[in-house]
Design an enzyme around this catalytic site. Structure first.
Site, PDB file in Angstrom:
ATOM      1  N   THR A 247       9.846   9.003   0.796  1.00 16.92           N
ATOM      2  CA  THR A 247      10.066   8.399  -0.522  1.00 16.92           C
ATOM      3  C   THR A 247       9.057   7.298  -0.817  1.00 16.92           C
ATOM      4  O   THR A 247       8.686   7.088  -1.973  1.00 16.92           O
ATOM      5  CB  THR A 247      11.485   7.820  -0.614  1.00 16.92           C
ATOM      6  OG1 THR A 247      11.679   6.846   0.415  1.00 16.92           O
ATOM      7  CG2 THR A 247      12.530   8.917  -0.450  1.00 16.92           C
ATOM      8  N   ASP A 248       8.597   6.601   0.208  1.00 18.11           N
ATOM      9  CA  ASP A 248       7.642   5.514  -0.010  1.00 18.11           C
ATOM     10  C   ASP A 248       6.305   6.058  -0.501  1.00 18.11           C
ATOM     11  O   ASP A 248       5.742   5.581  -1.490  1.00 18.11           O
ATOM     12  CB  ASP A 248       7.462   4.733   1.293  1.00 18.11           C
ATOM     13  CG  ASP A 248       7.096   3.272   1.053  1.00 18.11           C
ATOM     14  OD1 ASP A 248       7.141   2.825  -0.101  1.00 18.11           O
ATOM     15  OD2 ASP A 248       6.789   2.573   2.032  1.00 18.11           O
ATOM     16  N   ASP A 249       5.778   7.056   0.197  1.00 12.96           N
ATOM     17  CA  ASP A 249       4.523   7.667  -0.247  1.00 12.96           C
ATOM     18  C   ASP A 249       4.685   8.290  -1.626  1.00 12.96           C
ATOM     19  O   ASP A 249       3.773   8.228  -2.458  1.00 12.96           O
ATOM     20  CB  ASP A 249       4.076   8.738   0.749  1.00 12.96           C
ATOM     21  CG  ASP A 249       3.312   8.139   1.909  1.00 12.96           C
ATOM     22  OD1 ASP A 249       2.088   7.984   1.802  1.00 12.96           O
ATOM     23  OD2 ASP A 249       3.947   7.806   2.919  1.00 12.96           O
TER      24      ASP A 249
ATOM     25  N   HIS B 202       9.288  -0.128  -4.233  1.00 10.25           N
ATOM     26  CA  HIS B 202       8.189   0.744  -4.671  1.00 10.25           C
ATOM     27  C   HIS B 202       8.694   1.829  -5.622  1.00 10.25           C
ATOM     28  O   HIS B 202       8.008   2.191  -6.583  1.00 10.25           O
ATOM     29  CB  HIS B 202       7.498   1.374  -3.459  1.00 10.25           C
ATOM     30  CG  HIS B 202       6.723   0.388  -2.635  1.00 10.25           C
ATOM     31  ND1 HIS B 202       6.499   0.545  -1.288  1.00 10.25           N
ATOM     32  CD2 HIS B 202       6.117  -0.774  -2.974  1.00 10.25           C
ATOM     33  CE1 HIS B 202       5.779  -0.469  -0.832  1.00 10.25           C
ATOM     34  NE2 HIS B 202       5.546  -1.286  -1.839  1.00 10.25           N
TER      35      HIS B 202
ATOM     36  N   VAL C  31       4.611   5.512  -4.323  1.00 14.44           N
ATOM     37  CA  VAL C  31       3.279   4.932  -4.520  1.00 14.44           C
ATOM     38  C   VAL C  31       2.322   5.969  -5.104  1.00 14.44           C
ATOM     39  O   VAL C  31       1.427   5.635  -5.893  1.00 14.44           O
ATOM     40  CB  VAL C  31       2.761   4.330  -3.202  1.00 14.44           C
ATOM     41  CG1 VAL C  31       1.361   3.750  -3.388  1.00 14.44           C
ATOM     42  CG2 VAL C  31       3.703   3.232  -2.715  1.00 14.44           C
TER      43      VAL C  31
END
Length: 663
Positions: A376-378, A455, A381
């Site tokens: 989910t972070d990638d 993010h 971003v």
């Protein structure tokens, strides 16, 4: 400031790969080189040309006191890393009385010896015949059959734990060992003899009834393991099922899970099951060691990375160049980078879909090849990076809107019940799993974290998703609940409270939050209180265990940038002097070639808590409960080489924009 930004962008452009992406080295600790050295020994490749090169790297990383540490600048060495490095060097034939090794042995014994090593180190010692398998946590391969809804299903463990557990179940069931040569055995670490050594896993202080229950259950499983069940038909069927799972999960580049542990354990497990080194699966896994995406050669030494970060580095580089208004000047490079990133969206289902079978894929992964585990972070971003080109005709023709929509829908589906986002799975928070003896290595769970959630919120805000959207409202409420009493937010994937706070404040601004509220003022006041005399900010990895280190440490370019981006997002008049001083720090520290130097580790793999989330640092029993201190023996810390570049570009560019606007 414009000159500093311009030269920094030029340096960053110079690091771009021909196909448009960026990737910096990911530095961790000596366990990577030590374990590969031992693994090659274990699979009968003791003459592999990589082994002596790994040994040279280990000697270069040794500290003066004889130990090896978890992160740069650590006040103390780490028992696990030191034992594994010592064992690896002995496997290479380095004599026990060599000064480097005798210092290491003396240091290990001075710290209580082998009785204090973690589970993973015990497994490695068992694999080379230095530890009884009966005294390692038992991982029965039959767990592969646990139903998905069962608490102890493999899909309730964190992605990295699950991918590592599967090959370990085979090793645990087979109990293989390839002992070191008699002259290379680790006799020096058993000064009173092996027959007098206590191999039991030390109990953690304050262990509850569940912890005691699982210890008893582990002893029972070992008793069963000693019976003919070891070759019982159902067990063999379970092992075959595990092998199928492992082979099905191999990445396109030959590794597993995009990280070192499942890659190295899968290779050894398949070897134990009779797979020869020329088998396509094995050959591909071994050839991955020659991939420059994983390997770094310097002179006669070689380092093998714990992971690689091309997607993460590329999207953050795009963001930095966008912040710097460099798109027009570097249009060909930006277009190539955006195309590379867009092509990396994952359109196939992975392990996350076990809990979300009806959700369409749409995430991004961290590494070159890791389709089973987008995070989910990638994804968040990536959406931020791609948002800048969504209205351009060229990208509209490439279905940029479809990619953004798929990414947003996937993120909404992955939101946990509390309102936050974990990295790889939804609602990965069953704390009872951390009581299992196997789970003393670091983190077994992947619960929601504030930095990832921030993010996602920032991406949603930039894409125009309404602040009143249910997903946004629930996430905002959770972020507010997670704020520390002093004002900051915990950093799960970066060091530490500077990272968490630096992520949250821009996210709040992006979704249109009223930035004059008292809770935001409190966060800014905390950041101001942490600014150091040179104008910069820094926070040690020790802050994950030592309350005195929270917000404190050697000033770094990346952490100064995080603090600045937080203050700039709020833009309080009383903080303008601090922002100016922070920018001056970055400009003064910039090198002539436009880059910054940063040896400190500011990335986080595992804090070493077991639960993967913030804990009470004022607990007087904390070190005894976790079996680690500020040396972070159960943690895993990282240094991302490009953090020192793209984050300062973002901070200086945003400050320059404020300056041009007269603010």
């Amino acid at each position: 400031m414009p000159q500093a930004i311009s030269s920094a962008c030029e340096w960053l452009i110079g690091q771009q790969k021909p196909d448009g992406h960026w990737v910096g080295a990911v530095e961790s600790n000596a366990c990577m080189e030590a374990q590969w050295c031992l693994a090659l020994w274990f699979i009968d490749l003791e003459d592999h040309p990589l082994r002596p090169r790994l040994g040279k790297a280990l000697l270069e990383m040794q500290r003066e006191d004889g130990s090896w540490s978890v992160y740069f600048g650590a006040g103390h060495g780490d028992i696990n890393t030191t034992v594994e490095a010592y064992a690896a060097l002995r496997s290479l034939g380095y004599a026990a009385d060599l000064p480097a090794l005798s210092r290491a042995a003396d240091w290990i014994l001075s710290k209580g010896g082998l009785k204090n090593v973690r589970v993973f180190t015990r497994y490695w010692l068992a694999l080379i015949g230095e530890w009884p398998w009966q005294k390692t946590p038992c991982l029965p391969p039959e767990i592969i059959w646990f139903p998905d809804r069962f608490t102890f299903s493999i899909y309730n463990f964190a992605q990295w734990a699950r991918a590592t557990m599967m090959p370990l179940t085979i090793l645990s069931a087979r109990r293989p060992a390839r002992p070191l040569r008699p002259q290379d055995r680790l006799d020096a670490l058993f000064p009173d003899g092996r027959e007098n050594f206590d191999y039991e896993l030390p109990a953690k202080a304050g262990e509850d009834l569940w912890g005691k229950f699982f210890r008893s259950a582990d002893r029972g499983l070992h008793s069963l393991q000693s019976l003919p069940i070891r070759r019982f038909a159902p067990r063999e069927a379970a092992i075959r099922h595990v092998i199928e799972w492992i082979i099905r999960h191999q990445d396109a580049d030959g590794g597993w899970g995009g990280i070192q542990p499942p890659w190295i354990y899968s290779l050894m497990a398949l070897h134990v099951e009779g797979y020869q080194i020329y088998h396509p699966v094995m050959a591909k896994a071994l050839d991955c060691l020659n991939d420059p995406g994983w390997r770094r050669d310097e002179g006669d030494a070689t380092w093998i990375q714990a992971t690689n970060s091309p997607v993460w580095d590329t999207m953050l580089a795009i963001m930095a160049l966008h912040d710097a208004d460099a798109e027009e000047l570097h249009s060909p490079e930006m277009e190539k980078a955006l195309g590379w990133l867009l092509d990396r969206q994952i359109r196939v289902k992975g392990d996350w879909s076990v809990k979300l079978p009806d959700t369409e894929p749409g995430g991004w992964a961290f590494e070159y090849a890791n389709d089973k585990y987008p995070d989910t972070d990638d994804t968040a971003v990536a959406l931020i990076a791609l948002a800048s080109c969504r209205h351009r005709p060229k990208w509209q023709q490439r279905d940029i809107e479809g990619a953004l929509t798929r990414g947003v829908n996937w993120l909404i589906a992955m939101q946990s019940s509390c309102g936050g986002w974990g990295a790889f799975d939804k609602d990965n928070n069953k704390s009872i799993l951390t009581k299992i003896p196997f789970c003393d290595f670091g983190e077994a769970l992947d619960p929601p974290s504030v930095d990832v959630t921030a993010h996602v919120l920032e991406a949603f805000g930039l894409l125009g998703i309404s602040r009143n959207h249910d997903s946004v409202q629930r996430a905002l409420a959770w972020v507010r609940r997670e704020q520390e009493p002093e004002g900051p937010w915990f950093g799960r994937w970066g060091v530490n409270y500077l990272y968490g706070t630096g992520a949250v404040l821009p996210a709040l601004a992006a979704i249109g939050e009223d930035m004059t509220q008292p809770y935001i003022d409190k966060a800014c006041e905390w950041l101001i209180s942490c600014q150091q005399e040179d104008g910069g900010w820094g926070e040690s990895c020790a802050s994950y265990m030592d309350i005195r280190s929270v917000g404190r440490g050697k000033t770094t370019a990346s952490q100064t940038a995080w603090a600045l981006m937080g203050l700039i997002a709020v833009n309080r008049p009383q903080d303008h002097r601090a922002i100016t001083d922070g920018c001056r720090f970055l400009i003064d520290q910039q090198q002539n070639n436009g880059s910054w130097k940063e040896l400190e580790f500011t990335g986080t793999g595992f804090p070493g808590y077991g639960v993967g989330q913030t804990i009470r640092l004022d607990d007087p029993m904390l070190s005894k409960r976790l079996l680690q201190g500020a040396e972070l023996s159960r943690a895993f810390m990282l240094r991302y080489d490009l953090y020192r570049q793209y984050f300062p570009i973002m901070a200086l560019s945003r400050a320059s924009r404020l300056q041009r606007a007269g603010n």
